[in-house]
Design an enzyme around this catalytic site. Sequence first.
Site, PDB file in Angstrom:
ATOM      1  N   CYS A 176      -7.914 -10.932   1.354  1.00 41.69           N
ATOM      2  CA  CYS A 176      -7.970 -10.532   2.763  1.00 41.69           C
ATOM      3  C   CYS A 176      -8.094 -11.740   3.675  1.00 41.69           C
ATOM      4  CB  CYS A 176      -9.140  -9.579   3.004  1.00 41.69           C
ATOM      5  SG  CYS A 176      -9.190  -9.097   4.728  1.00 41.69           S
ATOM      6  N   ARG A 216       0.852  -1.195   0.000  1.00 38.56           N
ATOM      7  CA  ARG A 216       0.000   0.000   0.000  1.00 38.56           C
ATOM      8  C   ARG A 216       0.885   1.241   0.000  1.00 38.56           C
ATOM      9  NH1 ARG A 216      -3.765  -0.081   4.996  1.00 38.56           N
ATOM     10  NH2 ARG A 216      -4.866  -1.710   3.847  1.00 38.56           N
TER      11      ARG A 216
END
Length: 563
Positions: free
Chosen positions: A434, A77
């Site tokens: 996830c 990220r």
Amino acid sequence: MSNYDPKTHTDVERIKVESNYLRGTITESLHDPVTGAVADDDFMLIKFHGIYQQDDRDLRSERRKQKLEPLYSFMIRARVPGGIATAKQYKILADLAKQYSNGSLRLTTRQAFQWHGVFKRNLKSTIAGINESLLDTIAACGDVNRNVMANPLPESSQIHTEVYQWAKKISDHLLPNTKAFHEIWLDGKKVETTAEPVYGDTYLPRKFKTAIALPPYNDVDVFANDLGFIAIVEDNQLLGFNIAVGGGMGSSHNDNETYPRIADVIGFCSLDKVLAVSEQVIKVQRDFGNRRVRKLARLKYTIDRLGIDAFKNKLEEYLGFKLQSARKFEFEHNGDRYGWLQTEDGNWHVTLYIHSGRIIDSEASSLFTGLVEIADYHDGEFRISPNQNLIISNISPDKKEHIEQLLIQHNISIGADESPSRLNALACVAFPTCSLAMAEAERYLPDFLTQFESLLAKHNLNEQAINIRMTGCPNGCARPFLGEIGLIGKALGKYNLYLGASHKGVRLNKLYRENINESQILKELDPLLADYASSREDNEYFGDFVIRKGHIQAVVNGLDFHP
Ligand code: SRM
Ligand code: SF4
């Protein structure tokens, strides 16, 4: 002085304190050829460097059968304060996605870029590439202040620019001091870290999030943040910010100790105090946050434990001055506006509809390829909205036509053909990357919306925007507790249905039905929508309506969230 107490603190605290300021054994882990994973302690530490270890959950059981380790890969990220990247930077980031990730770029609900599916052997090259674009991944995750959000709307350009600069300043001011990042990822010179002046050697007890809102737009969902700044503008001049503290979405099913919470506005500060306020809120949380129970460690719980007045007093003691009284402000909504817009300087901006922020080529649209072509041609910015959309910004008038053509050629949506509810819907990533997902979200939302749109059509409500937010678990990554309709994964195909948040992001929703599947969800919504169609007031939003009609109770205080 360290905050660490080995007798009572969680193991994550030990990992941080023993890490030599976030170094751990990350370098050794990267060189370990036996596994695609990193060592256990490094699993936690790499988050501070903007990286999560994941595995492909679609392949888990198959690989287990074959006695293989899970297919480990990493999510990276970037830190993108205010969500602004230049077209040039975007091109670099997209090239990295093509080369090293699963071929997609993901825009997040906090205005960041994510790469999924990066294998360990490619981590360093990807991070180095991001750095070459002059962005970085430092503190994009971990127990520190994360990407600072700001309203990306170009309309209010002069104030917008100022607000953006504050997002950047706060983000930079609150970066960790350690040089571990440069050493590990960029082969930087080894420089011993002797202190973390803001954070200390155990950093924060938990993640920390900051956003700046520019009323009347609350697209950043400022009240979902640990620390929110609400811009106060008079006569087109930015005077300062109201300060909101203690927002957060994360909770666990069937655990009433955890709950989502709307931040409290505790005062106003002028511009010269903004950095001090952000730093001292962090320090109060650093010193008073719960390091014994991680699920109760966010600032919202610290505040509810101390009491809001005691928290404010403590903050003022740390600041050495009193906050001014909060100023008046009004939010209108928390969504995006799509399509083309021209600002006074003559430049154009176009907000694209990107389903759940996933930039990928598909049968329906060559979105990934098209945006790279646009980035090659465009000399302005690519701005990420807090609702996972992309604004191609500052297009000079002579470039508009060609960009328009490229959008059409690649079938890239500017929202014109989508229903208002689809345009307002958010879903988190969930499966397959996830590790915490209990149900689908991003991959399922489009199908759910098709069913929901049929229901809206049945009641002649197609033109009504109803905020739907879906997540694969109650951690709340798509801010589902601020959805007029919140769908929160319980198990594969099963969701809890929440109702009653406001369209402006100022009120939470509440549990309406538990553990239901798609047909049950639609069955529950049908009579409510019928009632809404027949007895709503002028301009009344669905979230307000269900409360006025007593279908669900209003929740403005997180402590009232549970029945
Ligand atoms: Fe989140 C954890 C994705 C915004 C609350 N979040 C995760 C992880 C990293 C799962 C994990 O820990 O292993 C998810 C990675 C999924 C993946 O494969 O990409 C994940 N969160 C996301 C993103 C990508 C969702 C999206 O669809 O865009 C968002 C990235 C934002 C960014 O750029 O930084 C994202 N996460 C949020 C938000 C929304 C926001 O901040 O505005 C929230 C709710 C606000 C809040 O923090 O309270 C949020 N994420 C969480 C939590 C619960 C925290 C808590 O207080 O309990 C977790 C779990 C945790 O931290 O233990 C989590
Ligand atoms: Fe994963 Fe849950 Fe966040 Fe969705 S809400 S991305 S399932 S942690």
